[in-house]
Scaffold this active site. Structure first.
Site, PDB file in Angstrom:
ATOM      1  N   GLY A 242      -2.090  21.360  45.446  1.00 44.78           N
ATOM      2  CA  GLY A 242      -1.093  21.150  44.400  1.00 44.78           C
ATOM      3  C   GLY A 242       0.246  20.722  44.951  1.00 44.78           C
ATOM      4  N   TYR A 362       8.629  25.163  41.562  1.00 40.80           N
ATOM      5  CA  TYR A 362       7.250  25.479  41.194  1.00 40.80           C
ATOM      6  C   TYR A 362       6.239  25.065  42.261  1.00 40.80           C
ATOM      7  CZ  TYR A 362       6.948  20.855  38.633  1.00 40.80           C
ATOM      8  OH  TYR A 362       6.966  19.547  38.232  1.00 40.80           O
ATOM      9  N   GLU A 363       5.060  25.693  42.143  1.00 39.98           N
ATOM     10  CA  GLU A 363       3.973  25.574  43.124  1.00 39.98           C
ATOM     11  C   GLU A 363       4.439  25.924  44.534  1.00 39.98           C
ATOM     12  OE1 GLU A 363       1.035  22.531  42.623  1.00 39.98           O
ATOM     13  OE2 GLU A 363       1.569  22.277  40.516  1.00 39.98           O
ATOM     14  N   GLY A 364       5.274  26.940  44.589  1.00 35.00           N
ATOM     15  CA  GLY A 364       5.800  27.430  45.866  1.00 35.00           C
ATOM     16  C   GLY A 364       7.221  26.958  46.075  1.00 35.00           C
TER      17      GLY A 364
END
Length: 380
Positions: A242, A362-364
């Site tokens: 992702g 987002y996503e880390g």
């Protein structure tokens, strides 16, 4: 070492660019204002193969590689990051997770529709008390023999309102820590599964982000993904891919803002000449171009690693860390080059500046990416 794109990659990039210019650009400001994204555009992206880019054609996907995915994401993100995040989540987190780790029955039932855009998917990991610390899952899934009962709350869920399929991470055995976490497929409309109001966000306002509530939601045993206790590993492996998608999104936001700034600098005149002829602006453009090219190399390297079957944990983390930083910094510069016009919606760059910020979260978060990179560096 060959840095050139293949003819096929060029065709894919150009198709995505044409779609972005002809379909996404009209109405992008209005969609941002209204916080909407039409189902018709989602269907069109599905028809072009954008919702299952890397999925095997036997499951309805396009069968493309990660380089193609990055090229599509960049072009869509140059125009509308709300569209590209829907593509990213459906591809990187949902389709990839199911294809890589789901059972054949799960693939036939869910992946075949997700890959064509007939269904939309959401990835449900974040909670009010479990963002970066993904091991602190409060959502529970109690084993009842032939089914699980899920209770808890998930927040910041992209595609939260429009999805048909939700991949939900939940704790089944707290005593086992992260080895007691599982991943489940939950369908929209399951009794006890409620979707909260849409979040009113700074950026990517066209995408729908929601809090989800699970109150005694019964999920059949066959909807668990992988073996018992596989959920945390599933989430981490899926997020690594992702990050390539979000890195490409950040790259596209930066590149789109740069292209608008360059065009504007060649049209706007001050002190008797186009502003691009003033060193103050010319040097900004030089820095922007260089930073964006550097980000592109990192993003492409991460995608190449994935295509080659290499471990891409570090390369995807570096790509996301750097590309998101570039997106934030260069959209600010694009606004500055536009001057007062950059502060109004008509010129697009203020929206891009707002959209850029989420790529660092987002996503880390960027801080989590540094943890991933530093651990890789120290381990050697």
């Amino acid at each position: 070492m060959d840095f050139s794109l293949t003819e096929e990659h060029i065709m894919i990039r150009d198709a995505a660019r044409d779609f972005a210019q002809t379909e996404l650009l009209p109405g992008v400001i209005e969609r941002d204002n209204a916080q909407t994204f039409p189902d018709e555009l989602v269907r069109k992206m599905g028809a072009l193969g954008f919702m299952g880019i890397m999925v095997d054609p036997k499951y309805g996907g396009s069968g493309m590689d990660a380089i193609s995915y990055v090229l599509i994401m960049e072009e869509l993100s140059k125009i509308d990051a709300s569209a590209s995040v829907m593509v990213s989540v459906n591809n990187s987190l949902v389709c990839y997770g199911l294809e890589a780790y789901g059972s054949e029955a799960q693939k036939q039932k869910y992946l075949t529709k997700l890959a064509t855009g007939e269904s939309i998917g959401a990835f449900c990991l974040s909670e009010p008390e479990a963002g970066s610390d993904a091991t602190s899952q409060k959502t529970t899934a109690i084993d009842k023999g032939d089914h699980y009962v899920i209770n808890g709350t998930k927040n910041w869920i992209t595609n939260g309102g429009r999805s048909d399929v939700y991949l939900v991470i939940a704790q089944t055995d707290r005593d086992k820590g992260h080895k007691g976490i599982n991943a489940f497929i939950v369908e929209k409309g399951t009794p006890g599964f409620d979707i909260g109001p849409k979040e009113d966000k700074l950026g990517i306002r066209g995408s729908d982000t929601h809090t989800l509530q699970f109150n005694d939601v019964k999920v059949p045993k066959e909807n668990r993904i992988g073996e018992d206790g596989f959920g945390f590993k599933f989430a981490m492996k899926t997020l690594s891919g992702g990050r390539i998608g979000i890195a490409a999104q950040a790259l596209g936001i930066a590149a789109g803002a740069y292209e608008l700034a360059l065009k504007y600098s060649k049209e706007r005149k001050a002190f008797g000449t186009e502003i691009c002829n003033h060193q103050a602006i010319a040097f900004k453009l030089a820095d922007m171009y260089t930073e964006i090219e550097a980000a592109r190399m990192l993003v492409m390297k991460a995608a190449w690693d994935k295509d080659q079957g290499n471990n891409y944990d570090m390369s995807s983390a570096m790509a996301k860390l750097y590309a998101s930083k570039v997106a934030m910094e260069q959209t600010v510069e694009a606004v500055q080059i536009h001057g007062g016009n950059g502060f109004v919606k008509e010129y697009h760059v203020e929206r891009m500046m707002r959209d850029a910020k989420i790529t660092q979260i987002y996503e880390g978060t960027s801080e989590i990416q540094k943890i991933v990179i530093s651990r890789g560096v120290i381990k050697g």
